[in-house]
Design a protein around this motif. Structure first.
Motif, mmCIF file in Angstrom:
data_model
loop_
_atom_site.group_PDB
_atom_site.id
_atom_site.type_symbol
_atom_site.label_atom_id
_atom_site.label_comp_id
_atom_site.label_asym_id
_atom_site.label_seq_id
_atom_site.Cartn_x
_atom_site.Cartn_y
_atom_site.Cartn_z
ATOM 1 N N UNK A 16 0.574 -1.228 -0.054
ATOM 2 C CA UNK A 16 0.054 -0.018 0.012
ATOM 3 C C UNK A 16 0.813 1.352 0.073
ATOM 4 N N UNK A 17 1.950 1.209 0.623
ATOM 5 C CA UNK A 17 2.940 2.330 0.639
ATOM 6 C C UNK A 17 3.464 2.679 -0.822
ATOM 7 N N UNK A 18 3.772 1.721 -1.314
ATOM 8 C CA UNK A 18 4.359 1.792 -2.610
ATOM 9 C C UNK A 18 3.188 2.487 -3.642
ATOM 10 N N UNK A 19 1.934 1.717 -3.231
ATOM 11 C CA UNK A 19 0.865 2.255 -4.317
ATOM 12 C C UNK A 19 0.596 3.569 -4.082
ATOM 13 N N UNK A 20 0.425 4.122 -3.043
ATOM 14 C CA UNK A 20 0.302 5.511 -2.610
ATOM 15 C C UNK A 20 1.321 6.477 -3.219
ATOM 16 N N UNK A 21 2.403 6.106 -3.071
ATOM 17 C CA UNK A 21 3.736 6.915 -3.618
ATOM 18 C C UNK A 21 3.547 7.139 -5.048
ATOM 19 N N UNK A 22 3.204 5.922 -5.713
ATOM 20 C CA UNK A 22 3.133 5.817 -7.230
ATOM 21 C C UNK A 22 1.948 6.632 -7.675
ATOM 22 N N UNK A 23 0.691 6.671 -7.044
ATOM 23 C CA UNK A 23 -0.437 7.442 -7.299
ATOM 24 C C UNK A 23 -0.140 8.971 -7.159
ATOM 25 N N UNK A 24 0.461 9.194 -6.058
ATOM 26 C CA UNK A 24 1.037 10.710 -5.982
ATOM 27 C C UNK A 24 1.697 11.182 -6.868
ATOM 28 N N UNK A 25 2.665 10.396 -7.439
ATOM 29 C CA UNK A 25 3.804 10.835 -8.602
ATOM 30 C C UNK A 25 2.971 10.943 -9.885
ATOM 31 N N UNK A 26 2.118 9.762 -10.249
ATOM 32 C CA UNK A 26 1.275 10.111 -11.551
ATOM 33 C C UNK A 26 0.148 11.294 -11.475
ATOM 34 N N UNK A 27 -0.376 11.716 -10.264
ATOM 35 C CA UNK A 27 -1.194 12.555 -10.100
ATOM 36 C C UNK A 27 -0.302 14.101 -10.384
ATOM 37 N N UNK A 28 0.755 14.048 -9.830
ATOM 38 C CA UNK A 28 1.676 15.053 -9.957
ATOM 39 C C UNK A 28 1.910 15.309 -11.402
ATOM 40 N N UNK A 29 2.548 14.399 -12.055
ATOM 41 C CA UNK A 29 2.544 14.504 -13.602
ATOM 42 C C UNK A 29 1.452 14.867 -14.267
#
Length: 42
Positions: A16-29
């Motif tokens: 879940x931590x990795x998923x949250x970090x990846x989701x945050x990065x995609x949204x920022x992009x």
């Protein structure tokens, strides 16, 4: 595990931590790309 393949890049997300970090990065992009149109968009 979630595997995301984008062109030559593959991400493997295992918790879940990795998923949250990846989701945050995609949204920022997405926000950055939306604020900066390319030459094709003009």
């Amino acid at each position: 595990m979630l595997r995301i393949v984008t062109g030559p890049v593959t991400w493997e997300i295992t918790d879940a931590t990795a998923y949250t970090a990846m989701l945050r990065a995609w949204r920022q992009a997405a926000r950055l790309l939306g604020d900066n149109p390319t030459e094709d968009d003009e």
